[in-house]
Design a protein around this motif. Structure first.
Motif, mmCIF file in Angstrom:
data_model
loop_
_atom_site.group_PDB
_atom_site.id
_atom_site.type_symbol
_atom_site.label_atom_id
_atom_site.label_comp_id
_atom_site.label_asym_id
_atom_site.label_seq_id
_atom_site.Cartn_x
_atom_site.Cartn_y
_atom_site.Cartn_z
ATOM 1 N N LEU A 31 -6.541 7.640 2.480
ATOM 2 C CA LEU A 31 -5.593 6.290 2.303
ATOM 3 C C LEU A 31 -4.414 6.409 3.175
ATOM 4 O O LEU A 31 -4.084 5.191 3.874
ATOM 5 C CB LEU A 31 -5.393 6.086 0.752
ATOM 6 N N TRP A 32 -3.835 7.529 3.459
ATOM 7 C CA TRP A 32 -2.682 7.557 4.158
ATOM 8 C C TRP A 32 -3.220 7.215 5.790
ATOM 9 O O TRP A 32 -2.323 6.626 6.722
ATOM 10 C CB TRP A 32 -2.049 8.662 4.028
ATOM 11 N N ALA A 86 -5.053 11.401 -1.578
ATOM 12 C CA ALA A 86 -4.801 10.379 -0.953
ATOM 13 C C ALA A 86 -4.681 10.310 0.605
ATOM 14 O O ALA A 86 -4.126 9.469 1.207
ATOM 15 C CB ALA A 86 -3.587 9.607 -1.446
ATOM 16 N N CYS A 94 0.685 -1.287 0.064
ATOM 17 C CA CYS A 94 -0.053 0.095 -0.104
ATOM 18 C C CYS A 94 0.996 1.233 -0.081
ATOM 19 O O CYS A 94 0.696 2.121 -0.815
ATOM 20 C CB CYS A 94 -0.973 0.124 1.085
ATOM 21 N N TYR A 101 -6.644 3.210 -6.828
ATOM 22 C CA TYR A 101 -6.356 4.848 -6.767
ATOM 23 C C TYR A 101 -5.041 5.143 -7.638
ATOM 24 O O TYR A 101 -5.167 5.975 -8.401
ATOM 25 C CB TYR A 101 -6.204 5.091 -5.248
ATOM 26 N N CYS A 149 -6.099 1.191 -2.710
ATOM 27 C CA CYS A 149 -4.663 1.842 -2.881
ATOM 28 C C CYS A 149 -4.211 1.676 -4.454
ATOM 29 O O CYS A 149 -3.821 2.462 -5.177
ATOM 30 C CB CYS A 149 -3.662 1.652 -2.096
ATOM 31 N N GLN A 169 -5.301 -2.371 0.309
ATOM 32 C CA GLN A 169 -4.337 -2.706 -0.689
ATOM 33 C C GLN A 169 -5.238 -2.339 -2.158
ATOM 34 O O GLN A 169 -4.503 -1.977 -3.120
ATOM 35 C CB GLN A 169 -3.671 -3.734 -0.607
ATOM 36 N N LEU A 179 1.301 4.080 -2.943
ATOM 37 C CA LEU A 179 0.887 5.761 -2.465
ATOM 38 C C LEU A 179 2.127 6.403 -2.826
ATOM 39 O O LEU A 179 2.208 7.645 -3.494
ATOM 40 C CB LEU A 179 0.480 5.813 -1.156
#
Length: 505
Positions: free
Chosen positions: A119-120, A116, A85, A324, A321, A318, A89
């Motif tokens: 997501l982070w 993002a 992941c 994305y 990510c 995952q 990113l």
């Protein structure tokens, strides 16, 4: 009738078996005799023994190690998924930064740090959860290592070795002899076992006899008048089995009474209640180890379920990510292609504009006519010299008719014209003593391939004789028929001596 008889006899045998089992359990037999012989199962308390059997059934300490190994594998997979992941990113953010540095203000898509962010945050949350789980795992592992020896002793044999053994007292204080009591008890227990085996044989014989008994053909042959006699004769076959069942049941009752008396005497002689209390006290350590084992097992089982659920959640993250990063890569590629196309079109447009501007500048810098010398047949206008004598003032010559002096027929090499076909200064036209400069030369170039133009040239006089004229007493010089640079002969070369001036008709 046969069915009811069979059910009755089988019921008596089953009641005798149940009575023997209940009497032996109440007398703690044969556990007391096994404990006296040193058996582990007899000395360990019943509840504790059951728990240890469960521990050994699932694998004991080895089962804990297997769960711990499976947890480690799941944790490794979760760490790998979280790393994937972060890699996705990071690569997407680096690509976004590179694109921004390349295209500058033209790159107007939102920044990766903004899109993002959730997501982070979720990735950091999973890493924090993994850190807490690692701390909890280390505590459980440490506790398991500290009690590993105690966990290995959770077996009936190992537990019995830690408990006091049942044995006869050194000095008998009761009326009964311990050896006699034990011998009588063993003898009655063996007799009871034999009765139990006989009962099993009687049950099988009764079922077999019933299966072979088929009275229907005999009834058909005897007729209706002899049915009662036939039934009485056929039932007598079961009398022997009935007697055996009655003897077995009676003997079972006698033996159970004797075993109960012997068991009471055995408990009194061997002080079984005191021995039970000492076993319970000695089993406290075993119970503590068993409790610790169950707690460690529960923690590891819960940790295993935690890592399994966390692995599913991280795999889903995952995938998010990856989706994305893939979507952003597609958008970035499309935007790069669009921006590159625009830049290419701008460069081509600027190049075309620069080329057009250069072409226009080149055309503006070049003269209007050709840069080569004029053809010998080009027409040259005649410049009339001012008349000799005094000239009237310039204001008196306004509107006066132009006076043209007929030039003589010139030929090449004549002294009356210079090498470019101009008249000498003394033959120029004069007005009342004032020198009038020659009018602006007009050139009519005739292109090659077109017919020669033979019309008369019209020479216009200036509005005032003195506008642009030379000072008084100075003869103006003849202008260069080629202009300043247009059509001039190359440097170091003389004019064309064969040039013929224009002849007026």
């Amino acid at each position: 009738m046969v069915d009811s008889l069979s059910r009755e006899q089988l019921g008596k045998l089953a009641e005798a078996t149940d009575a023997a089992r209940l009497a032996l359990k109440q007398a703690d037999l044969p556990d007391l005799l096994e404990a006296l012989d040193g058996s582990a199962a007899a000395s360990v308390p019943e509840g504790l023994l059951r728990d240890m059997e469960e521990v050994n059934t699932i694998g004991g300490t080895q089962h804990l190690r297997e769960i711990l190994q499976e947890m480690g594998e799941l944790r490794h997979h979760v760490d790998a998924d979280l790393a994937a992941c972060q890699t996705a990113l990071d690569e997407e953010a680096a690509a976004d930064v590179a694109a921004r540095s390349t295209y500058g203000d033209e790159w107007r898509v939102p920044q990766s740090s903004t899109l993002a962010k959730h997501l982070w945050e979720k990735l950091h949350s999973y890493r924090s959860t993994m850190s807490q789980a690692a701390e909890s795992d280390s505590k459980v592992i440490q506790r398991m290592n500290e009690n590993e020896a105690a966990f290995a002793a959770l077996t009936p044999d190992a537990a019995a070795s830690q408990l006091p053994r049942l044995q006869a007292p050194l000095v008998s204080t009761g009326p009964a002899d311990p050896a006699v009591v034990v011998a009588s008890l063993r003898r009655n227990m063996e007799a009871l076992d034999q009765l139990s085996s006989e009962r099993a044989g009687l049950e099988e014989a009764l079922k077999e006899l019933k299966a072979k008994d088929n009275i229907l053909p005999k009834l058909m042959a005897a007729g209706s008048s002899n049915t009662d006699t036939l039934f009485d004769r056929e039932l007598k076959k079961y009398d022997e089995i009935k007697a055996d069942v009655a003897r077995n049941v009676a003997r079972n009752t006698e033996l159970l009474s004797a075993i109960t008396r012997d068991a009471q005497a055995f408990k009194a002689v061997f002080e079984v209640p005191a021995w039970r209390a000492s076993c319970e006290a000695a089993a406290a350590g075993i119970k503590g180890a068993l409790k610790t084992y169950k707690e460690v097992l529960d923690h590891l089982t819960e940790g295993l379920r935690f890592y399994m659920s966390l692995q599913d959640a991280v795999k889903q993250h995952q995938q998010q990510c990856s989706d994305y990063a893939y979507t952003r890569a597609l958008q970035r590629d499309d935007l790069k292609q669009d921006l590159d196309r625009r830049r290419r079109e701008q460069r081509e447009s600027k190049a075309a504009a620069a080329q057009q501007l250069s072409y226009m500048s080149l055309n503006a810098a070049q003269p209007a006519g050709p840069a080569y010398p004029p053809h010998p047949q080009m027409q040259t206008p005649h410049v009339a010299a001012p008349p000799s004598g005094p000239q009237p003032p310039a204001y008196m010559s306004f509107g006066a008719p132009a006076v043209h002096q007929q030039p003589p027929q010139s030929h090449s090499g004549s002294g009356q014209y210079n090498q470019y076909g101009h008249q000498p200064q003394q033959e120029q036209q004069q007005y009342g003593g004032y020198h009038q400069p020659p009018p602006q030369q007009q050139y009519h170039h005739q292109q090659q391939g077109y017919p020669h133009y033979g019309g008369q040239l019209q020479v216009q006089q200036p509005y005032h004789g003195s506008y642009g004229g030379a000072p008084v007493g100075q003869q103006p010089s003849a202008p260069n028929p080629y202009g300043s640079s247009y059509g001039a002969p190359p440097p170091g070369q003389q004019g064309y001596s064969g040039y013929q001036p224009y002849q007026y008709p």
